[in-house]
Design a protein around this motif. Structure first.
Motif, short mmCIF file in Angstrom:
data_model
loop_
_atom_site.label_atom_id
_atom_site.label_comp_id
_atom_site.label_asym_id
_atom_site.label_seq_id
_atom_site.Cartn_x
_atom_site.Cartn_y
_atom_site.Cartn_z
N SER A 221 0.86 -1.18 0.00
CA SER A 221 0.00 0.00 0.00
C SER A 221 0.90 1.24 0.00
O SER A 221 2.10 1.14 0.28
CB SER A 221 -0.93 0.00 1.22
N THR A 222 0.32 2.37 -0.30
CA THR A 222 1.12 3.59 -0.35
C THR A 222 1.51 4.02 1.06
O THR A 222 0.77 3.81 2.02
CB THR A 222 0.33 4.72 -1.03
N ASP A 223 2.67 4.62 1.16
CA ASP A 223 3.15 5.12 2.44
C ASP A 223 2.20 6.21 2.92
O ASP A 223 1.73 7.04 2.14
CB ASP A 223 4.56 5.67 2.28
N GLY A 224 1.88 6.19 4.19
CA GLY A 224 0.99 7.19 4.76
C GLY A 224 -0.47 6.79 4.78
O GLY A 224 -1.29 7.49 5.35
N LYS A 225 -0.81 5.68 4.15
CA LYS A 225 -2.20 5.20 4.17
C LYS A 225 -2.61 4.94 5.62
O LYS A 225 -1.86 4.38 6.40
CB LYS A 225 -2.30 3.92 3.34
N ASP B 130 -6.60 0.38 8.19
CA ASP B 130 -7.97 -0.01 7.92
C ASP B 130 -8.06 -1.54 7.83
O ASP B 130 -7.11 -2.24 8.19
CB ASP B 130 -8.50 0.66 6.64
N THR B 131 -9.20 -2.02 7.37
CA THR B 131 -9.43 -3.47 7.33
C THR B 131 -8.58 -4.21 6.31
O THR B 131 -8.51 -5.43 6.34
CB THR B 131 -10.91 -3.77 7.06
N GLU B 132 -7.93 -3.48 5.40
CA GLU B 132 -7.03 -4.13 4.44
C GLU B 132 -5.66 -4.41 5.05
O GLU B 132 -4.86 -5.15 4.48
CB GLU B 132 -6.88 -3.27 3.19
N ASP B 133 -5.38 -3.83 6.20
CA ASP B 133 -4.15 -4.11 6.93
C ASP B 133 -4.34 -5.39 7.75
O ASP B 133 -5.46 -5.76 8.10
CB ASP B 133 -3.80 -2.96 7.86
N ALA B 134 -3.23 -6.05 8.07
CA ALA B 134 -3.31 -7.29 8.85
C ALA B 134 -3.96 -7.01 10.21
O ALA B 134 -3.52 -6.13 10.95
CB ALA B 134 -1.91 -7.88 9.04
#
Length: 164
Positions: free
Chosen positions: A30-34, A37-41
């Motif tokens: 994912s882009t830095d600074g995102k 959210d639920t897309e993260d582990a």
């Protein structure tokens, strides 16, 4: 007279967020600074000290007869150097002491992502065709001592599996 062993082939699907959802998550860049959210582990490391390390595995092939689960934590696995690999999984049924054979699935994991296994997800792997693969592994420091439950398909069903 002993029962004969059977090798059953498991068709490995290319992993996607959708087809792996029953077992855990697939995490892509994912882009830095995102924002988180639920897309993260979505990790569970609350039952001990997290351990993040690189494990070196050699000449694993694609055959297995044992499958393991950890019920106290999530686990993250990913290969280094962009190498693809395979894993077999079965969804957690924590009320049962063994995996549900009919729900066993296999996945090919490309080297540009990692997987997070949900608590209780049965897993066999990593397996691969390369000579050597280094994997990063995030689990608890004592996972393989106090939270390591293994089922042997050779003993229970006279079965060995090969991911194709």
């Amino acid at each position: 007279m002993s029962a004969s062993q059977t090798v059953q082939q498991l068709q490995a699907e290319l992993v996607t967020a959708e087809n792996f959802r029953r077992y855990g998550q697939v995490i892509f860049a994912s882009t830095d600074g995102k924002q988180f959210d639920t897309e993260d582990a979505q990790l569970n490391m609350q039952n001990g000290t997290p351990r993040f390390y690189i494990m070196r595995l050699e000449k694993r092939g694609r055959k297995f007869n044992k499958i393991t689960r950890h019920v106290k934590c999530t686990q993250c696995l990913g290969s280094l150097e962009g190498k693809d690999w395979f894993i077999a999984v079965c969804p957690p049924h924590n009320e049962l002491d063994e995996p549900v054979l009919e729900e066993l699935a296999a996945f090919r994991i490309p080297g540009n992502c990692f997987i997070k296994l949900n608590e209780g997800t049965w897993h066999a792997g990593p397996y691969f065709d390369h000579e050597v693969v280094d994997f990063y592994n995030l689990e608890l420091a004592d996972t393989n001592v106090v939270d390591h439950f293994t089922h042997d398909f050779l003993k229970s069903h006279q079965l060995e599996f090969e991911m194709v």
